[in-house]
Design a protein around this motif. Structure first.
Motif, mmCIF file in Angstrom:
data_model
loop_
_atom_site.group_PDB
_atom_site.id
_atom_site.type_symbol
_atom_site.label_atom_id
_atom_site.label_comp_id
_atom_site.label_asym_id
_atom_site.label_seq_id
_atom_site.Cartn_x
_atom_site.Cartn_y
_atom_site.Cartn_z
ATOM 1 N N SER A 7 2.099 4.851 10.353
ATOM 2 C CA SER A 7 1.367 4.813 11.758
ATOM 3 C C SER A 7 -0.014 5.375 11.687
ATOM 4 C CB SER A 7 2.458 5.412 12.762
ATOM 5 O OG SER A 7 1.727 5.430 14.079
ATOM 6 N N SER A 8 -0.933 4.609 12.194
ATOM 7 C CA SER A 8 -2.205 5.154 12.163
ATOM 8 C C SER A 8 -3.130 4.640 13.339
ATOM 9 C CB SER A 8 -3.017 4.439 10.938
ATOM 10 O OG SER A 8 -4.241 5.116 10.822
ATOM 11 N N GLY A 9 -3.800 5.684 13.910
ATOM 12 C CA GLY A 9 -4.744 5.046 15.059
ATOM 13 C C GLY A 9 -5.837 4.363 14.524
ATOM 14 N N PRO A 10 -6.469 3.626 15.470
ATOM 15 C CA PRO A 10 -7.424 2.566 14.921
ATOM 16 C C PRO A 10 -8.720 3.029 14.400
ATOM 17 C CG PRO A 10 -6.566 2.085 17.430
ATOM 18 C CD PRO A 10 -5.970 3.461 16.725
ATOM 19 N N LEU A 11 -9.019 4.542 15.004
ATOM 20 C CA LEU A 11 -10.089 5.110 14.530
ATOM 21 C C LEU A 11 -10.017 6.198 12.950
ATOM 22 C CD1 LEU A 11 -11.799 6.152 17.908
ATOM 23 C CD2 LEU A 11 -12.169 4.243 16.484
ATOM 24 N N ASN A 12 -8.669 6.144 12.577
ATOM 25 C CA ASN A 12 -8.461 7.099 11.573
ATOM 26 C C ASN A 12 -8.610 6.660 10.149
ATOM 27 O OD1 ASN A 12 -7.696 8.678 13.552
ATOM 28 N ND2 ASN A 12 -5.492 8.604 13.312
ATOM 29 N N LYS A 13 -9.895 6.179 9.850
ATOM 30 C CA LYS A 13 -10.053 5.451 8.688
ATOM 31 C C LYS A 13 -9.971 6.285 7.606
ATOM 32 C CE LYS A 13 -13.558 2.513 6.190
ATOM 33 N NZ LYS A 13 -13.244 3.262 5.052
ATOM 34 N N ASP A 14 -10.401 7.701 7.833
ATOM 35 C CA ASP A 14 -10.679 8.781 6.653
ATOM 36 C C ASP A 14 -9.124 9.042 6.083
ATOM 37 O OD1 ASP A 14 -13.220 8.713 6.719
ATOM 38 O OD2 ASP A 14 -13.394 10.407 8.107
ATOM 39 N N ASN A 15 -8.150 8.975 7.196
ATOM 40 C CA ASN A 15 -6.789 9.306 6.877
ATOM 41 C C ASN A 15 -6.125 8.086 6.059
ATOM 42 O OD1 ASN A 15 -6.681 12.141 7.875
ATOM 43 N ND2 ASN A 15 -5.866 11.037 9.818
ATOM 44 N N ARG A 16 -6.553 6.834 6.478
ATOM 45 C CA ARG A 16 -6.068 5.679 5.571
ATOM 46 C C ARG A 16 -6.635 5.724 4.480
ATOM 47 N NH1 ARG A 16 -6.610 3.314 10.917
ATOM 48 N NH2 ARG A 16 -8.856 2.547 10.475
ATOM 49 N N ASP A 17 -7.990 6.322 4.124
ATOM 50 C CA ASP A 17 -8.415 5.977 2.759
ATOM 51 C C ASP A 17 -7.759 7.155 2.025
ATOM 52 O OD1 ASP A 17 -10.169 3.997 3.215
ATOM 53 O OD2 ASP A 17 -11.859 5.487 3.939
ATOM 54 N N ARG A 18 -7.337 8.162 2.330
ATOM 55 C CA ARG A 18 -6.550 9.297 1.720
ATOM 56 C C ARG A 18 -5.213 8.748 1.270
ATOM 57 N NH1 ARG A 18 -5.173 13.418 5.131
ATOM 58 N NH2 ARG A 18 -7.334 13.498 5.892
ATOM 59 N N TRP A 19 -4.465 8.056 2.279
ATOM 60 C CA TRP A 19 -3.218 7.504 1.805
ATOM 61 C C TRP A 19 -3.463 6.593 0.642
ATOM 62 C CZ3 TRP A 19 1.582 7.954 2.697
ATOM 63 C CH2 TRP A 19 2.112 8.904 3.644
ATOM 64 N N ARG A 20 -4.388 5.814 0.921
ATOM 65 C CA ARG A 20 -4.645 4.682 -0.211
ATOM 66 C C ARG A 20 -5.046 5.313 -1.566
ATOM 67 N NH1 ARG A 20 -8.278 2.425 4.129
ATOM 68 N NH2 ARG A 20 -7.037 0.729 4.878
ATOM 69 N N ARG A 21 -5.842 6.475 -1.641
ATOM 70 C CA ARG A 21 -5.873 7.063 -2.750
ATOM 71 C C ARG A 21 -4.639 7.547 -3.347
ATOM 72 N NH1 ARG A 21 -10.514 8.779 -0.186
ATOM 73 N NH2 ARG A 21 -9.516 10.996 0.304
ATOM 74 N N ASP A 22 -3.994 8.179 -2.604
ATOM 75 C CA ASP A 22 -2.555 8.737 -2.922
ATOM 76 C C ASP A 22 -1.660 7.818 -3.627
ATOM 77 O OD1 ASP A 22 -3.681 11.406 -2.145
ATOM 78 O OD2 ASP A 22 -2.472 11.621 -0.645
ATOM 79 N N VAL A 23 -1.614 6.710 -3.018
ATOM 80 C CA VAL A 23 -0.514 5.838 -3.453
ATOM 81 C C VAL A 23 -1.025 4.871 -4.610
ATOM 82 C CG1 VAL A 23 0.839 3.944 -2.620
ATOM 83 C CG2 VAL A 23 0.592 5.821 -1.281
ATOM 84 N N GLN A 24 -2.539 4.709 -4.664
ATOM 85 C CA GLN A 24 -2.914 3.784 -5.718
ATOM 86 C C GLN A 24 -2.334 4.134 -7.058
ATOM 87 O OE1 GLN A 24 -7.098 4.549 -6.054
ATOM 88 N NE2 GLN A 24 -7.542 2.447 -7.205
ATOM 89 N N GLY A 25 -2.033 2.915 -7.847
ATOM 90 C CA GLY A 25 -1.606 3.049 -9.003
ATOM 91 C C GLY A 25 0.234 3.311 -9.180
ATOM 92 N N MET A 26 0.654 3.694 -8.106
ATOM 93 C CA MET A 26 2.178 3.564 -8.112
ATOM 94 C C MET A 26 2.709 2.231 -8.267
ATOM 95 S SD MET A 26 3.067 6.723 -5.043
ATOM 96 C CE MET A 26 2.636 8.146 -5.454
ATOM 97 N N GLU A 27 3.804 1.936 -9.277
ATOM 98 C CA GLU A 27 4.175 0.991 -9.518
ATOM 99 C C GLU A 27 5.303 0.658 -8.370
ATOM 100 O OE1 GLU A 27 6.530 -1.181 -13.162
ATOM 101 O OE2 GLU A 27 4.970 0.082 -13.633
ATOM 102 N N GLY A 28 5.308 -0.739 -7.921
ATOM 103 C CA GLY A 28 6.207 -1.187 -7.236
ATOM 104 C C GLY A 28 6.240 -0.590 -5.869
ATOM 105 N N VAL A 29 5.231 0.152 -5.275
ATOM 106 C CA VAL A 29 4.927 0.771 -4.044
ATOM 107 C C VAL A 29 3.730 -0.018 -3.427
ATOM 108 C CG1 VAL A 29 4.397 2.830 -2.620
ATOM 109 C CG2 VAL A 29 5.637 2.937 -4.899
ATOM 110 N N ARG A 30 3.992 -0.214 -2.123
ATOM 111 C CA ARG A 30 3.185 -0.927 -1.315
ATOM 112 C C ARG A 30 2.871 -0.155 -0.178
ATOM 113 N NH1 ARG A 30 2.003 -3.534 -5.279
ATOM 114 N NH2 ARG A 30 1.878 -5.677 -5.317
ATOM 115 N N LEU A 31 1.769 -0.065 0.415
ATOM 116 C CA LEU A 31 1.203 0.635 1.492
ATOM 117 C C LEU A 31 0.758 -0.180 2.763
ATOM 118 C CD1 LEU A 31 0.797 3.484 2.576
ATOM 119 C CD2 LEU A 31 -1.551 3.446 1.692
ATOM 120 N N VAL A 32 1.371 -0.223 3.882
ATOM 121 C CA VAL A 32 0.913 -0.886 5.081
ATOM 122 C C VAL A 32 0.678 -0.016 6.222
ATOM 123 C CG1 VAL A 32 3.087 -1.310 5.854
ATOM 124 C CG2 VAL A 32 1.180 -2.940 6.270
#
Length: 173
Positions: A90-115
């Motif tokens: 769950s993310s607020g519309p203006l929380n782009k920095d937090n979303r980018d952090r999540w993307r970096r943390d999950v990047q490269g994990m096999e079988g894991v998708r982030l939404v």
């Protein structure tokens, strides 16, 4: 001695009387519980999938008292059979920095998708920024519901509606 014996007898009579009263009270409680009518629950019809929640003609759905909810942004091709874990954040519309952090943390994990579950923005500029971010990453699910902490339950339920419709192969959400 005589006074003490008299006091003990007096006290003993009161104890016996109190015990008898307690026994009668417990028996009355047991009789009340045994004779109480049992509440019966009627049969509930359960429909498979989203049932009447989703309206295919209008591509909208109902979440509790919120009617005609729709997705403003959503990934088109996101889930396949290789997705074993779908993480909804769950993310607020203006929380782009937090979303980018999540993307970096999950990047490269096999079988894991982030939404990311995002609600409606307040301004058109914010919506344009969110749309640009969505065009870059394709991981934002935006509903037509207003944003706010009291709307969190609705936002999470819209996420489950999206998962049911778009990512049925995910083994864990």
């Amino acid at each position: 001695w005589k006074v003490l014996k008299t006091m003990v007898r007096f006290l003993w009579r009161w104890i016996k009387l109190a015990v008898k009263i307690l026994i009668v009270m417990k028996m009355l409680q047991l009789i009340r519980v045994a004779t109480r009518q049992k509440d019966t629950v009627g049969t509930v019809e359960v429909e498979e999938g989203l049932g009447q929640v989703y309206n295919k003609e209008r591509d909208t759905f109902d979440i509790m008292n919120k009617k005609n909810v729709s997705f403003l942004l959503q990934p088109k091709t996101f889930c396949d059979k290789s997705v074993s874990l779908l993480v909804m954040v769950s993310s607020g519309p203006l929380n782009k920095d937090n979303r980018d952090r999540w993307r970096r943390d999950v990047q490269g994990m096999e079988g894991v998708r982030l939404v990311f579950l995002v609600s409606r923005t307040v301004t058109e500029d914010d919506q344009n920024s969110l749309s640009d971010e969505h065009d870059s990453h394709r991981d934002i699910v935006q509903s037509s519901l207003p944003d706010g902490h009291r709307q969190l339950g609705y936002k999470i339920l819209t996420g489950y509606v999206w998962v049911f419709r778009n990512c049925p192969h995910a083994r864990a959400v």
